[in-house]
Design a protein around this motif. Structure first.
Motif, PDB file in Angstrom:
ATOM      1  N   TRP A 430       0.820  -1.212   0.000  1.00 44.51           N
ATOM      2  CA  TRP A 430       0.000   0.000   0.000  1.00 44.51           C
ATOM      3  C   TRP A 430       0.855   1.264   0.000  1.00 44.51           C
ATOM      4  CZ3 TRP A 430      -4.613   1.034  -1.494  1.00 44.51           C
ATOM      5  CH2 TRP A 430      -5.239   2.226  -1.137  1.00 44.51           C
ATOM      6  N   LEU A 431       1.887   1.287   0.827  1.00 39.94           N
ATOM      7  CA  LEU A 431       2.753   2.458   0.873  1.00 39.94           C
ATOM      8  C   LEU A 431       3.536   2.630  -0.432  1.00 39.94           C
ATOM      9  CD1 LEU A 431       4.153   2.360   4.525  1.00 39.94           C
ATOM     10  CD2 LEU A 431       2.423   3.889   3.583  1.00 39.94           C
ATOM     11  N   LEU A 432       3.911   1.510  -1.059  1.00 40.57           N
ATOM     12  CA  LEU A 432       4.588   1.591  -2.352  1.00 40.57           C
ATOM     13  C   LEU A 432       3.648   2.163  -3.407  1.00 40.57           C
ATOM     14  CD1 LEU A 432       7.415   0.849  -3.422  1.00 40.57           C
ATOM     15  CD2 LEU A 432       6.427  -1.271  -4.293  1.00 40.57           C
ATOM     16  N   TYR A 433       2.376   1.783  -3.332  1.00 39.04           N
ATOM     17  CA  TYR A 433       1.376   2.328  -4.249  1.00 39.04           C
ATOM     18  C   TYR A 433       1.241   3.838  -4.049  1.00 39.04           C
ATOM     19  CZ  TYR A 433      -3.310   3.607  -5.868  1.00 39.04           C
ATOM     20  OH  TYR A 433      -4.376   4.243  -6.453  1.00 39.04           O
ATOM     21  N   LYS A 434       1.192   4.269  -2.782  1.00 41.99           N
ATOM     22  CA  LYS A 434       1.080   5.702  -2.498  1.00 41.99           C
ATOM     23  C   LYS A 434       2.330   6.454  -2.940  1.00 41.99           C
ATOM     24  CE  LYS A 434      -3.030   5.983  -0.854  1.00 41.99           C
ATOM     25  NZ  LYS A 434      -4.070   6.754  -1.622  1.00 41.99           N
ATOM     26  N   PHE A 435       3.480   5.820  -2.796  1.00 41.08           N
ATOM     27  CA  PHE A 435       4.722   6.438  -3.265  1.00 41.08           C
ATOM     28  C   PHE A 435       4.670   6.656  -4.774  1.00 41.08           C
ATOM     29  CE2 PHE A 435       8.925   5.826  -5.193  1.00 41.08           C
ATOM     30  CZ  PHE A 435       9.630   6.852  -4.598  1.00 41.08           C
ATOM     31  N   GLY A 436       4.248   5.651  -5.493  1.00 41.82           N
ATOM     32  CA  GLY A 436       4.137   5.783  -6.945  1.00 41.82           C
ATOM     33  C   GLY A 436       3.113   6.826  -7.350  1.00 41.82           C
ATOM     34  N   GLN A 437       2.029   6.912  -6.593  1.00 46.80           N
ATOM     35  CA  GLN A 437       0.966   7.860  -6.894  1.00 46.80           C
ATOM     36  C   GLN A 437       1.400   9.300  -6.677  1.00 46.80           C
ATOM     37  OE1 GLN A 437      -2.509   8.189  -4.156  1.00 46.80           O
ATOM     38  NE2 GLN A 437      -3.719   7.511  -5.907  1.00 46.80           N
ATOM     39  N   CYS A 438       2.188   9.547  -5.611  1.00 44.03           N
ATOM     40  CA  CYS A 438       2.532  10.917  -5.224  1.00 44.03           C
ATOM     41  C   CYS A 438       3.885  11.386  -5.747  1.00 44.03           C
ATOM     42  CB  CYS A 438       2.523  11.042  -3.704  1.00 44.03           C
ATOM     43  SG  CYS A 438       0.915  10.770  -2.932  1.00 44.03           S
ATOM     44  N   VAL A 439       4.837  10.503  -5.862  1.00 45.46           N
ATOM     45  CA  VAL A 439       6.221  10.911  -6.099  1.00 45.46           C
ATOM     46  C   VAL A 439       6.620  10.802  -7.559  1.00 45.46           C
ATOM     47  CG1 VAL A 439       8.630  10.462  -5.479  1.00 45.46           C
ATOM     48  CG2 VAL A 439       6.834  10.293  -3.733  1.00 45.46           C
ATOM     49  N   ILE A 440       6.150   9.764  -8.217  1.00 47.01           N
ATOM     50  CA  ILE A 440       6.577   9.497  -9.592  1.00 47.01           C
ATOM     51  C   ILE A 440       5.556  10.068 -10.574  1.00 47.01           C
ATOM     52  CG2 ILE A 440       7.179   7.662 -11.234  1.00 47.01           C
ATOM     53  CD1 ILE A 440       7.893   5.936  -8.802  1.00 47.01           C
ATOM     54  N   GLY A 441       6.002  10.414 -11.764  1.00 49.29           N
ATOM     55  CA  GLY A 441       5.091  10.863 -12.816  1.00 49.29           C
ATOM     56  C   GLY A 441       5.143  12.349 -13.058  1.00 49.29           C
ATOM     57  N   GLU A 442       4.192  12.819 -13.842  1.00 46.48           N
ATOM     58  CA  GLU A 442       4.113  14.236 -14.183  1.00 46.48           C
ATOM     59  C   GLU A 442       3.603  15.039 -12.990  1.00 46.48           C
ATOM     60  OE1 GLU A 442       5.098  15.819 -16.909  1.00 46.48           O
ATOM     61  OE2 GLU A 442       5.909  13.903 -17.636  1.00 46.48           O
ATOM     62  N   PRO A 443       4.231  16.169 -12.703  1.00 43.26           N
ATOM     63  CA  PRO A 443       3.806  16.976 -11.552  1.00 43.26           C
ATOM     64  C   PRO A 443       2.395  17.541 -11.732  1.00 43.26           C
ATOM     65  CG  PRO A 443       6.007  17.603 -12.301  1.00 43.26           C
ATOM     66  CD  PRO A 443       5.426  16.701 -13.356  1.00 43.26           C
ATOM     67  N   SER A 444       1.651  17.545 -10.630  1.00 48.96           N
ATOM     68  CA  SER A 444       0.349  18.200 -10.619  1.00 48.96           C
ATOM     69  C   SER A 444       0.572  19.714 -10.531  1.00 48.96           C
ATOM     70  CB  SER A 444      -0.468  17.726  -9.415  1.00 48.96           C
ATOM     71  OG  SER A 444       0.203  18.063  -8.213  1.00 48.96           O
ATOM     72  N   GLN A 445      -0.508  20.474 -10.688  1.00 44.87           N
ATOM     73  CA  GLN A 445      -0.365  21.930 -10.673  1.00 44.87           C
ATOM     74  C   GLN A 445       0.123  22.427  -9.316  1.00 44.87           C
ATOM     75  OE1 GLN A 445      -0.738  23.840 -13.499  1.00 44.87           O
ATOM     76  NE2 GLN A 445       0.249  25.377 -12.191  1.00 44.87           N
ATOM     77  N   ASP A 446      -0.374  21.811  -8.225  1.00 43.80           N
ATOM     78  CA  ASP A 446       0.069  22.213  -6.890  1.00 43.80           C
ATOM     79  C   ASP A 446       1.567  21.986  -6.718  1.00 43.80           C
ATOM     80  OD1 ASP A 446      -2.458  22.888  -5.241  1.00 43.80           O
ATOM     81  OD2 ASP A 446      -2.990  21.026  -6.244  1.00 43.80           O
ATOM     82  N   VAL A 447       2.051  20.891  -7.264  1.00 44.15           N
ATOM     83  CA  VAL A 447       3.472  20.574  -7.146  1.00 44.15           C
ATOM     84  C   VAL A 447       4.300  21.503  -8.037  1.00 44.15           C
ATOM     85  CG1 VAL A 447       5.204  18.778  -7.570  1.00 44.15           C
ATOM     86  CG2 VAL A 447       3.033  18.199  -6.459  1.00 44.15           C
ATOM     87  N   LEU A 448       3.782  21.829  -9.210  1.00 46.58           N
ATOM     88  CA  LEU A 448       4.496  22.756 -10.102  1.00 46.58           C
ATOM     89  C   LEU A 448       4.650  24.136  -9.466  1.00 46.58           C
ATOM     90  CD1 LEU A 448       2.950  21.904 -13.602  1.00 46.58           C
ATOM     91  CD2 LEU A 448       5.333  21.563 -12.885  1.00 46.58           C
ATOM     92  N   ASP A 449       3.658  24.530  -8.672  1.00 42.87           N
ATOM     93  CA  ASP A 449       3.684  25.857  -8.045  1.00 42.87           C
ATOM     94  C   ASP A 449       4.384  25.856  -6.683  1.00 42.87           C
ATOM     95  OD1 ASP A 449       2.260  26.784 -10.202  1.00 42.87           O
ATOM     96  OD2 ASP A 449       0.314  26.545  -9.237  1.00 42.87           O
ATOM     97  N   ALA A 450       5.037  24.742  -6.329  1.00 42.41           N
ATOM     98  CA  ALA A 450       5.647  24.612  -5.007  1.00 42.41           C
ATOM     99  C   ALA A 450       6.783  25.604  -4.811  1.00 42.41           C
ATOM    100  CB  ALA A 450       6.160  23.191  -4.816  1.00 42.41           C
ATOM    101  N   GLN A 451       6.975  26.017  -3.559  1.00 38.65           N
ATOM    102  CA  GLN A 451       8.067  26.925  -3.214  1.00 38.65           C
ATOM    103  C   GLN A 451       9.201  26.151  -2.542  1.00 38.65           C
ATOM    104  OE1 GLN A 451       6.720  29.846  -0.416  1.00 38.65           O
ATOM    105  NE2 GLN A 451       5.874  28.371   1.005  1.00 38.65           N
TER     106      GLN A 451
END
Length: 480
Positions: A430-451
C-alpha cells in the motif's frame, strides 16, 4: 551523571519560562532551539558517561520522604537509548519549526508564537524526566505533564476542530492515566515503595494488578484500542507537533512505561502476555483497515502510527513469555520508529509548506520539482514498510523471529504472528502504491507551483533520512 541528568531534565523547563519573557523578544524561536540543542548535548553526554563507566545500571534517589523514594533516576541501556531519541528529536523539531511556523507557509501562513516553543520545551523536559524516572510516581508526574502539553500543542491554532481534538486527547489519555494511578497506589500498598524495580519482588497476583494498570495507561498514551480514537483527530495540530508528539514522544510514553515494567518485573504471569498480544493484534488490524481509505497524508500516518505501535506491544507481550529477543526487538522498534515516522510526518509538513496541501490526490510528481522531499518520502516509505537496509527492517525481522520462536512452545501464537506478517506485507504494497501515486510521474499543478523549503527544514529532513538508515545499527550496538 546524576547532576548532568538533572540539568538535562530541568533545563527545558527553565528555557520554557524564559521563552515567554520580553527579554528574548522576537528571538524566542532561536532561543528555544538553542536550549533544545544544549539538552541534546546533555543527553548524549549522559549516555557516553554511562558507557564509559562500565555500562552498569545505576539508580540515584533524588526526592525522598523518610525512607520512601518519591522520585529517582535510572540509567541503563534502555533509558539512555530512548532518552537520546526523545530529546534529540525534540531539538530537530524545534529547528524545523523555525522554518515551518512562518508567514511563507502556504497551508498555514502563521508566525510562530512563544507559547508554541514553551510547550515544546516543557514536553522535551517531561519526556526526559519520564524516561529516566526510577519510580512509578515519578513516571505519573511527568505522564500528566505530557498530557497537559499535548492539549496546548494540539489546540495551538485555536480553531474549533483543534480545540475539540485537544480536549479529546486530554480526556482519553487521562482515562488511561487512571491505570497508572492505580498501579502506583497498589505497588505502594504491597511493597511500601514506588520503585519500579520492586515489581520483581511482588507476588504473581500483585504483579498482574500492577501490570494491568500500567497497560491501561500505555494503551491510552500509545493510542491502542479501546483508547485509540484521539490520535487521528490530533492531526489538527501543526505538523511539527504531530511529528514530535505522535511519532517520537507522546505515543512512545505508553510503550516505554510498559517496556520499563516488563524489564523490571522478572517472571511475569502469562496472562499479561496473552492480553497484551490479543489487544495488539486487534489494534493492528483496525489501524490497517482505517488508513487504507485516507486521502490526507497526516491522517494516513496517524492510523499507520497506531499499527506500528501495535507491533511494539506485540514484541513486549512476547517478552512476557521469556523471549529476550522480543524485548530487544521492541526497544529497537521504539528507537527506529521514532526517527522514521518523524521523517514521514515532516515530509508531510514540507509538502503542506511548499504546496499548500496534504491531500495525496493533489500531490503528484513530487520528485520532478522537489527531489529532497521526494527522496524523504521514499526513505520514510521503505523504512516504515520494513525494507532493508532501512531501520524498519531491523525492527520487524527480530520481532517476527521472536514470534516464531515463542510459537514453538505456545502454538496459538503462530497464527497471530502470521497475520501480523501478512499485514506487514500489505503495508509495504500500500505504501509503495502511495509512493508511486505521489512521487513518480508528471507533476500536478500544486506541485508545479511549489516553493523552496527553508534551510532549517531541509537540514532536518536530511538528518532524519540518514538516521532512518543508521539508527538500527546504533541501537544494536548500544543494546549488545
Amino acid at each position: 551523571m546524576e547532576s548532568l541528568t538533572l540539568i538535562t531534565i530541568i533545563l527545558p523547563f527553565l528555557g520554557a519560562f524564559v521563552t515567554g519573557l520580553p527579554v528574548v523578544r522576537d528571538k524566542f524561536a532561536k532561543f528555544a532551539t538553542l536550549v533544545a540543542l544544549i539538552s541534546s548535548v546533555g543527553v548524549l553526554l549522559i549516555a557516553l558517561s554511562w558507557h564509559a563507566n562500565g555500562r552498569i545500571p545505576v539508580t540515584y534517589d533524588i526526592i525522598s520522604f523518610g525512607h520512601i523514594v518519591i522520585w529517582g533516576i535510572t540509567l541503563d541501556e534502555v533509558s539512555t537509548l530512548i532518552g537520546f531519541a526523545v530529546v534529540v528529536l525534540g531539538f530537530l523539531i524545534c529547528l524545523y519549526s523555525c522554518g515551518y511556523l512562518t508567514e511563507q507557509n502556504k497551508e498555514h501562513p502563521h508566525a510562530g508564537k512563544p507559547r508554541f516553543y514553551a510547550f515544546l520545551l516543557i514536553f522535551i523536559g517531561a519526556m526526559a524526566g519520564l524516561v529516566f524516572s526510577s519510580t512509578l510516581i515519578g513516571q505519573l508526574f511527568f505522564f500528566e505533564i505530557t498530557g497537559a502539553c499535548s492539549w496546548g500543542l494540539i489546540s495551538y491554532y485555536q480553531t474549533p476542530k483543534a480545540k475539540a481534538a485537544a480536549m479529546k486527547a486530554l480526556i482519553l489519555t487521562h482515562i488511561g492515566a487512571l491505570g497508572l494511578y492505580f498501579a502506583a497506589a497498589y505497588l505502594f500498598s504491597q511493597s511500601g515503595t514506588f520503585s519500579i524495580a520492586t515489581l520483581a519482588t511482588l507476588s504473581p497476583d500483585a504483579k498482574i494488578c500492577v501490570l494491568l494498570g500500567i497497560m491501561l495507561a500505555a494503551w491510552g498514551k500509545s493510542a491502542q484500542m479501546p483508547l485509540q480514537i484521539w490520535l487521528p483527530n490530533a492531526m489538527e495540530a501543526p505538523t511539527p507537533v504531530s511529528a514530535y508528539l505522535h511519532a517520537a514522544s507522546m505515543v512512545k510514553v505508553g510503550v516505554y512505561i510498559f517496556a520499563r515494567a516488563v524489564y523490571s518485573a522478572g517472571e511475569i504471569p502469562e496472562i499479561i502476555g496473552v492480553i497484551g498480544l490479543i489487544m495488539a493484534m486487534i489494534t493492528l488490524i483496525y489501524g490497517f483497515f482505517m488508513y487504507l481509505p485516507q486521502h490526507d497524508l497526516k491522517r494516513l500516518l496517524a492510523y499507520s502510527t497506531i499499527t506500528q505501535l501495535a507491533y511494539i506491544f506485540i514484541g513486549l507481550s512476547l517478552a512476557v513469555f521469556n523471549s529476550k529477543l522480543a524485548f530487544i526487538a521492541a526497544i529497537v522498534y521504539i528507537f527506529n520508529h521514532a526517527f522514521a515516522k518523524s521523517l514521514f510526518f515532516l515530509v508531510a509538513g514540507a509538502l503542506s509548506y511548499s504546496t499548500g496541501t496534504r491531500l495525496m490526490p493533489r500531490l503528484q510528481g513530487i520528485m520532478r520539482t522537489m527531489p529532497l522531499i521526494g527522496t524523504g518520502f521514499g526513505v520514510a516509505t521503505l523504512a516504515i514498510a520494513g525494507v532493508p537496509p532501512f531501520n524498519g527492517f531491523f525492527s520487524k525481522f527480530p520481532l517476527f523471529a521472536a514470534g516464531f520462536e515463542v510459537s514453538q512452545e505456545y502454538a496459538w501464537v503462530m497464527p497471530l504472528i502470521i497475520l501480523a506478517l501478512i499485514e506487514s506485507i500489505a503495508t509495504f504494497v500500500w505504501l509503495l502504491y502511495k509512493f508511486g501515486q505521489c512521487v513518480i510521474g508528471e507533476p500536478s499543478q500544486d506541485v508545479l507551483d511549489a516553493q523552496t523549503l527553508p534551510k532549517s527544514m531541509a537540514i532536518v529532513l536530511i538528518v532524519l533520512m540518514v538516521m532512518s538508515v543508521l539508527s538500527s545499527a546504533i541501537a544494536a550496538w548500544w543494546l549488545s
